[in-house]
Design a protein around this motif. Structure first.
Motif, short mmCIF file in Angstrom:
data_model
loop_
_atom_site.label_atom_id
_atom_site.label_comp_id
_atom_site.label_asym_id
_atom_site.label_seq_id
_atom_site.Cartn_x
_atom_site.Cartn_y
_atom_site.Cartn_z
N GLY A 117 -59.39 -58.51 -19.81
CA GLY A 117 -58.28 -57.81 -19.56
C GLY A 117 -57.17 -58.50 -20.29
N LYS A 118 -56.18 -57.48 -20.25
CA LYS A 118 -54.99 -58.34 -20.86
C LYS A 118 -54.11 -58.91 -19.97
CE LYS A 118 -55.39 -55.39 -24.90
NZ LYS A 118 -55.23 -55.71 -26.35
N THR A 119 -54.13 -58.49 -18.73
CA THR A 119 -53.41 -59.00 -17.32
C THR A 119 -54.22 -59.47 -16.44
OG1 THR A 119 -52.97 -56.69 -16.41
CG2 THR A 119 -51.58 -57.29 -18.43
N ILE A 120 -53.50 -60.07 -15.63
CA ILE A 120 -54.28 -60.43 -14.30
C ILE A 120 -54.87 -59.50 -13.47
CG2 ILE A 120 -52.43 -61.13 -12.70
CD1 ILE A 120 -55.36 -63.40 -13.25
N SER A 121 -54.17 -58.34 -13.45
CA SER A 121 -54.38 -57.20 -12.48
C SER A 121 -55.80 -56.48 -13.27
CB SER A 121 -53.34 -56.17 -12.40
OG SER A 121 -52.93 -55.88 -13.77
N ASP A 122 -56.00 -56.69 -14.48
CA ASP A 122 -56.94 -56.11 -15.07
C ASP A 122 -58.37 -56.75 -14.52
OD1 ASP A 122 -55.66 -54.55 -16.67
OD2 ASP A 122 -55.64 -55.73 -18.27
N GLU A 124 -58.52 -58.80 -11.45
CA GLU A 124 -58.18 -59.12 -10.28
C GLU A 124 -59.21 -58.98 -9.35
OE1 GLU A 124 -54.58 -59.44 -6.96
OE2 GLU A 124 -54.43 -58.05 -8.65
#
Length: 142
Positions: A117-122, A124
């Motif tokens: 992913g590109k963000t931590i939420s991707d 998590e």
């Protein structure tokens, strides 16, 4: 390569520092370049400069000298019609670790559990389910 009688044209990729251009690995001994070319604004321009630098010599290979040159070497080797790993087709994503592992898994071999992913939420949910330690790796590397 030089010890086998080949001439070497150094193709410096964009952003490669002047300091790095002077670095020669110890195992290479001394290096002398037939010519030095800087990567152009597009592959066609770079190809023309390489042919100009080669003059009457035939270009027989395009070898990346380090990580920073791999993508450029792939593109140029295709354009120069020499043996290539390629920048298109089945090998286009050969340096992408996620794609590599998906291909390994699809072949029925043991592979890693992974998330990208590109963000931590991707990622998590994946992080919450996996035990630590985890390995974090950029997808685009040798």
């Amino acid at each position: 390569i030089q010890s086998r009688g080949y001439k070497v044209i150094a193709l410096w990729t964009k952003g490669f520092s002047e300091e790095m251009k002077t670095h020669i690995p110890l195992h290479c001994g001394t290096m002398s370049y037939h010519a030095e070319v800087s990567e152009g604004d597009n592959p066609g321009e770079t190809q023309r400069e390489l042919y100009k630098a080669a003059g009457a010599l035939r270009i027989v290979a395009c070898i990346a000298g380090g990580e920073a040159g791999v993508d450029t070497a792939d593109v140029m080797s295709e354009r120069l019609l020499v043996r290539t790993n390629g920048a298109k087709g089945v090998f286009a994503n050969r340096r992408d670790k996620k794609v590599q592992q998906e291909l390994v898994k699809a072949a029925g071999l043991r592979s890693i559990r992974q998330a990208a992913g590109k963000t931590i939420s991707d990622v998590e949910d994946f992080l919450r389910k996996e035990s630590y330690p985890l390995v974090l790796k950029p997808t685009d590397s040798a």
